[in-house]
Design a protein around this motif. Structure first.
Motif, PDB file in Angstrom:
ATOM      1  N   LEU A   1       0.731  -1.175  -0.041  1.00  0.00           N
ATOM      2  CA  LEU A   1       0.017  -0.041  -0.069  1.00  0.00           C
ATOM      3  C   LEU A   1       0.711   1.249   0.006  1.00  0.00           C
ATOM      4  CD1 LEU A   1      -2.684   1.584   0.250  1.00  0.00           C
ATOM      5  CD2 LEU A   1      -2.321   1.274   2.960  1.00  0.00           C
ATOM      6  N   THR A   2       1.669   1.365   0.884  1.00  0.00           N
ATOM      7  CA  THR A   2       2.885   2.421   0.904  1.00  0.00           C
ATOM      8  C   THR A   2       3.634   2.619  -0.278  1.00  0.00           C
ATOM      9  OG1 THR A   2       2.883   2.012   3.424  1.00  0.00           O
ATOM     10  CG2 THR A   2       4.496   3.635   2.362  1.00  0.00           C
ATOM     11  N   ALA A   3       3.881   1.553  -0.892  1.00  0.00           N
ATOM     12  CA  ALA A   3       4.850   1.665  -2.182  1.00  0.00           C
ATOM     13  C   ALA A   3       3.921   2.184  -3.181  1.00  0.00           C
ATOM     14  CB  ALA A   3       5.341   0.235  -2.690  1.00  0.00           C
ATOM     15  N   ALA A   4       2.573   1.595  -3.438  1.00  0.00           N
ATOM     16  CA  ALA A   4       1.564   2.057  -4.362  1.00  0.00           C
ATOM     17  C   ALA A   4       1.200   3.785  -4.324  1.00  0.00           C
ATOM     18  CB  ALA A   4       0.448   1.267  -4.511  1.00  0.00           C
ATOM     19  N   LEU A   5       1.089   4.006  -3.128  1.00  0.00           N
ATOM     20  CA  LEU A   5       0.676   5.450  -2.719  1.00  0.00           C
ATOM     21  C   LEU A   5       1.809   6.271  -3.015  1.00  0.00           C
ATOM     22  CD1 LEU A   5      -1.882   5.138   0.286  1.00  0.00           C
ATOM     23  CD2 LEU A   5      -2.373   5.358  -2.107  1.00  0.00           C
ATOM     24  N   SER A   6       2.903   6.080  -2.519  1.00  0.00           N
ATOM     25  CA  SER A   6       4.208   6.801  -2.765  1.00  0.00           C
ATOM     26  C   SER A   6       4.602   6.850  -4.247  1.00  0.00           C
ATOM     27  CB  SER A   6       5.453   6.199  -2.377  1.00  0.00           C
ATOM     28  OG  SER A   6       6.447   6.978  -2.028  1.00  0.00           O
TER      29      SER A   6
END
Length: 184
Positions: A55-60
């Motif tokens: 999730l963090t990677a995608a949103l970043s």
């Protein structure tokens, strides 16, 4: 394996994306594809269903790279780009080294040694094409320090844990990027 790790660490710290991409596993490159696709096309429900690290990677990625540019990047190119532009924020990598290593044929797990807190305590490697390569699959799908924190703060309350996780992920992205825009 230690030699590959040191080469990857050096590549990350010196923003040398081609070298870094050569030292990550095929499954890690596939994770980059998945994070890119989630960044480009993932609905809120799809994103919230992802493990915290993914999730963090995608949103970043959604926040940091324009959709047109991002859509033209296969996994390897994306790894090169995020390392070359220091989107990976690799400063903490300077303080880690490998401790005890357990090797099993074509895979290995290495304990991390660091004098400062680091988000994971071990790394997995896969032997591909005669080289040991970092495999982030277990990191992407595993429980993060953030997951452990929200579980401790709201035991037995999944809805509150999910809400806390989402707020903390957004706060991390905002801190990294000087705010969060409407793309997220």
């Amino acid at each position: 394996m230690r030699q590959s790790f040191q080469a990857l660490k050096t590549a990350l710290l010196q923003d040398r994306g081609d070298e870094a991409a050569r030292l990550v596993s095929r499954s890690t490159l596939a994770l980059s594809d998945k994070a890119r696709d989630l960044a480009l096309y993932g609905s809120q429900a799809e994103l919230e269903a992802q493990p915290t690290a993914l999730l963090t990677a995608a949103l970043s990625l959604r926040q940091s790279i324009g959709a047109q540019k991002l859509s033209s990047m296969p996994g390897r190119t994306l790894v090169v780009y995020v390392v070359d532009t220091n989107l990976t924020r690799d400063g903490p990598v300077a303080n880690i080294d490998l401790g005890v290593v357990r090797v099993d044929q074509a895979s290995a797990i290495a304990e991390l040694v660091s004098d400062q807190p680091f988000p994971v305590s071990q790394l997995q490697f896969a032997k591909e094409d005669g080289l040991w390569k970092l495999d982030l699959t277990d990191v992407a799908y595993g429980q993060t320090a953030l997951d452990k924190f929200v579980a401790a703060m709201a035991p037995n309350n999944a809805a509150v844990q999910q809400s806390m996780r989402n707020e903390l992920v957004m706060a991390m992205i905002a801190a990294q990027n000087g705010g969060v825009d409407g793309s997220i």
